[in-house]
Enzyme design. Structure first.
Site, PDB file in Angstrom:
ATOM      1  N   GLY A  93       0.617  -1.190   0.073  1.00  0.00           N
ATOM      2  CA  GLY A  93       0.646  -0.110   0.255  1.00  0.00           C
ATOM      3  C   GLY A  93       0.451   1.238   0.025  1.00  0.00           C
ATOM      4  N   GLY A 122       0.204  -5.619   1.444  1.00  0.00           N
ATOM      5  CA  GLY A 122      -1.313  -5.655   0.438  1.00  0.00           C
ATOM      6  C   GLY A 122      -1.003  -6.295  -0.869  1.00  0.00           C
TER       7      GLY A 122
END
Length: 391
Positions: A80, A127
């Site tokens: 992210g 992520g």
């Protein structure tokens, strides 16, 4: 959701929003390419929304047989966008929508009704791992690098990792989540994170063969990937050769006990991996370590949905600074100012009280929880629930 600490990820301009996810229809296959190579394909909200909409459409479309997810350029996905979170800060909760959609999407990818193929090359972190590690087939290469370094930043191992890391066997999940240790492609295959190992030079041919398949039959997809599978041995210096000692040490009941066991091991063996592990733990966020340890250790006894719901709370509480601002301090020290001198608060794991842990793990009011479908509900009923409710 962590992005690698590389200068190019911070300095290059973003690509236009409409090109951040590339979709190609090739027979019954749908190829989705994360297309932010100048920032290591790190995830933003528009990319997540496009993926969520695409997966919903593909699951209900009988002409779609299976999905292939890959990254543009030299990496799969480095996680992210940390600078985005840091820039918004804890007082601007517009980040909440991105966090919500990410966890919602991770669940629906993990429970997707058609075969999913992840082509991992380069970095697979945070992520980015959450988007792909629960898929049917995960293909690593000699250039793949996996890591979950969140605890060092004051966060916790997120994106469903408290479920899938805790099921690796032994205490490997605790080790990887607490240390952020990097695994290469051969190690990923050896420990079960990857289902296949394919030489990088063979990926174009593998993609071509997948695109030629006449159906999305899982065994047919498997047969094609199997035909390219050529596992490489792990190196002589691989951490996986230390599994016996790792399991013995990281099965302890607390961070303090783990550190003490490492200190005894170092005194007895003088092994370099023990010395490096101690150094990492002692410089990491005490709160991040304790939250991560609790999340991983108890995650193996929870369902995937329960893990994701709980991790959603932990992430929201980290961004709100509910018990500490360590996450923002970690981003500042490692990504923004790059002085590598974070000032953690509190400064030791002993000061991270059970009261503080209980507070960040405490369930929210039902309306504020991550909304995942129940058995009697349509799968995509809660898509962007938070987005709609916040308007």
């Amino acid at each position: 959701m962590v992005v690698a600490n590389l200068d190019q990820a911070a300095t290059q301009p973003q690509l236009p929003v409409e090109s951040e996810l590339l979709i190609e229809e090739k027979g019954v296959a749908r190829f989705a390419t994360l297309n932010r190579p100048r920032v290591l394909n790190c995830i933003n909200l528009s990319m997540l929304q496009a993926l969520a909409e695409s997966y919903e459409r593909w699951e209900g479309d009988d002409s779609v047989g299976f999905i292939v997810l890959k990254g543009a350029g030299r990496v799969f996905c480095a996680g992210g966008d940390l600078k985005m979170f840091y820039g918004l800060g804890k007082l601007d909760e517009s980040w909440k929508v991105m966090v919500y959609v990410k966890y919602w999407l991770d669940y629906h990818i993990a429970t997707f009704k058609k075969p999913l193929v992840a082509l991992w090359h380069g970095l697979v972190m945070g992520g980015g791992a959450g988007l792909s590690v629960t898929g049917t087939f995960r293909v690593a290469t000699e250039k793949t690098i996996f890591a979950m370094p969140e605890a060092a930043l004051g966060l916790h191992t997120d994106c469903g990792a408290s479920y899938w890391l805790s099921h690796l066997g032994g205490s490997l999940g605790e080790f990887l989540s607490l240390t952020g240790h990097r695994l290469d492609g051969a190690e990923m295959y050896a420990c079960g994170l990857a289902t296949h190992f394919v030489p990088l030079q063979s990926l174009p041919d593998l993609e071509k063969r997948l695109a030629e398949l006449p159906s999305g039959d899982e065994e047919a997809v498997r047969a094609v990937i199997d035909s390219f599978h050529s596992p490489a041995p792990i190196s002589a210096t691989s951490i996986l050769h230390k599994r016996e000692a790792m399991d013995r040490i990281f099965s302890k009941d607390s961070i303090e006990d783990i550190v003490q066991a490492l200190e005894v091991e170092l005194e007895e063996t003088q092994e370099q991996w023990v010395k490096e592990t101690l150094k990492i733990l002692k410089r990491s966020s005490p709160t991040g370590l304790r939250v991560t340890f609790t999340s991983i250790r108890t995650g193996r006894n929870l369902s995937r949905a329960e893990c994701l719901k709980r991790e959603y709370r932990l992430t929201i509480n980290a961004l709100r600074g509910t018990v500490t601002d360590d996450f923002y301090e970690g981003i500042r020290a490692i990504v923004v100012d790059k002085d590598n001198a974070p000032k953690w608060n509190p400064r030791s794991t002993q000061e991270v009280t059970q009261e503080k842990l209980d507070l960040v793990f405490k369930p929210f009011k039902d309306a504020d929880e991550l909304q995942l479908p129940r058995d009697n509900e349509p799968r995509f009923v809660a898509r962007f629930f938070l987005t709609r409710r916040s308007r």
